[in-house]
Enzyme design. Structure first.
Site, PDB file in Angstrom:
ATOM      1  N   PRO A   1       0.721  -1.261   0.000  1.00  0.00           N
ATOM      2  CA  PRO A   1       0.000   0.000   0.000  1.00  0.00           C
ATOM      3  C   PRO A   1       0.753   1.317   0.000  1.00  0.00           C
ATOM      4  O   PRO A   1       1.256   1.742   1.004  1.00  0.00           O
ATOM      5  CB  PRO A   1      -0.667  -0.072   1.368  1.00  0.00           C
ATOM      6  CG  PRO A   1       0.334  -0.787   2.227  1.00  0.00           C
ATOM      7  CD  PRO A   1       1.220  -1.533   1.314  1.00  0.00           C
ATOM      8  N   GLU A   2       0.836   2.028  -1.073  1.00  0.00           N
ATOM      9  CA  GLU A   2       1.024   3.472  -1.044  1.00  0.00           C
ATOM     10  C   GLU A   2      -0.096   3.988  -1.940  1.00  0.00           C
ATOM     11  O   GLU A   2      -0.918   3.197  -2.405  1.00  0.00           O
ATOM     12  CB  GLU A   2       2.427   3.879  -1.531  1.00  0.00           C
ATOM     13  CG  GLU A   2       3.518   3.537  -0.530  1.00  0.00           C
ATOM     14  CD  GLU A   2       4.913   3.996  -0.941  1.00  0.00           C
ATOM     15  OE1 GLU A   2       5.040   5.076  -1.540  1.00  0.00           O
ATOM     16  OE2 GLU A   2       5.873   3.267  -0.662  1.00  0.00           O
TER      17      GLU A   2
END
Length: 283
Positions: free
Chosen positions: A2-3
């Site tokens: 996750p970014e």
DNA sequence: CACCATGTTCCTTG
DNA sequence: CCAAGGAACATGGT
């Protein structure tokens, strides 16, 4: 996973499949993942509700549902932490070991799986209020960015991870953006000249946009099995060659800088790894 | 055993 | 009040 780019790609996938689905029941395996919402509250509010829309703010996902009674909108805040995944799976598919929450949608399950349990799925939306501007939107102006940076003597790399400065940049893309802007990660935020700040803003937008485009070309496996190894470091079969070494410095300590050949260095800042080229990033 | 990992929040110190 | 640093959260891979 996750970014910002990974979350954006996931949101786009879920937008095609989740709206219209009705929550038959909710299985909460890990109540802490709902914090500060209680398991009872969570089930009560969501059972019978219908997914209507999904959006993203920084690294957060916002799910909108219409309650069973029809009147009110229920909002759910999701964050993937370090290892979170969300996917639709057939009922007969094995539920992963670290499934924190499973929504029974009738024909399918909607699973929030999170090995390290740093992620969250909550009725409390207050976290988004603290976020800075969306890097890909118009309000992320060089002036607004500069104003934030001027107030801090922290190293620019550390500052980029501050979600109140700009929302959605994480450890990988912070290193990547600084490399493209040719700025040293150790440079104090308030020492950057306006010209460099502009370049950094541009580099952030470029890196995130390219990552979203790349992620959109990758066949994400929504059955749940390894959907991110490919996303981060690999290349989709048939994807263009220029994506082959998509990340130019991250996790490449000792390997040659793609610009000048100098070995990439790894340093630690705020207890996180930073990768950079000591020759190219001198400013 | 050691160290590393895409993130955020809380506590302490100055 | 603030900025900044470090620990905590938790599990798995190498």
């Amino acid at each position: 996973m996750p970014e910002l780019p990974e979350v954006e790609v996931l949101v786009r996938h879920l937008r095609r499949t989740l709206p219209g689905k009705i929550v038959r029941s909710v299985q909460v395996n890990r109540a802490k993942s709902l914090r500060p919402t209680s398991g009872r509250q969570f089930r009560l509010r969501l059972t019978g509700a219908r997914f209507t829309a999904i959006s993203r703010r920084g690294k957060y996902m916002i799910f909108e549902l219409r309650s069973r009674s029809g009147g009110e909108t229920v909002r759910l805040l999701g964050h993937l932490g370090m290892t979170g995944r969300m996917f639709l799976a057939l009922k007969k598919a094995r539920i992963p070991k670290h499934a924190a929450v499973v929504f029974d949608l009738g024909r399918t399950n909607f699973v929030f799986e999170d090995t390290r349990y740093f992620g969250r799925l909550s009725l409390d939306l207050s976290a988004v209020e603290k976020l800075g501007p969306e890097p890909l939107e118009d309000d992320f102006t060089p002036e607004a960015f500069a104003k934030e940076l001027k107030r801090s003597r922290q190293a620019i790399k550390v500052k980029l991870l501050d979600q109140s400065v700009v929302a959605g940049v994480g450890n990988i893309y912070a290193s990547e953006a600084l490399f493209r802007a040719r700025i040293s990660p150790k440079k104090a935020a308030n020492q950057l000249k306006q010209q460099r700040i502009k370049a950094l803003r541009g580099a952030i937008r470029e890196v995130l946009t390219e990552a979203i485009e790349f992620g959109s070309t990758v066949p994400v496996n929504f059955d749940g099995a390894k959907s991110d190894g490919l996303f981060y470091f690999g290349r989709a079969p048939g994807a263009p060659d220029y994506y082959e070494e998509r990340l130019r410095v991250y996790d490449r300590a000792g390997k040659p800088c793609p610009e000048c050949g100098t070995p990439i260095r790894r340093i630690v800042q705020a207890a996180r790894s930073t990768f950079f080229c000591p020759t190219c990033q001198k400013v």
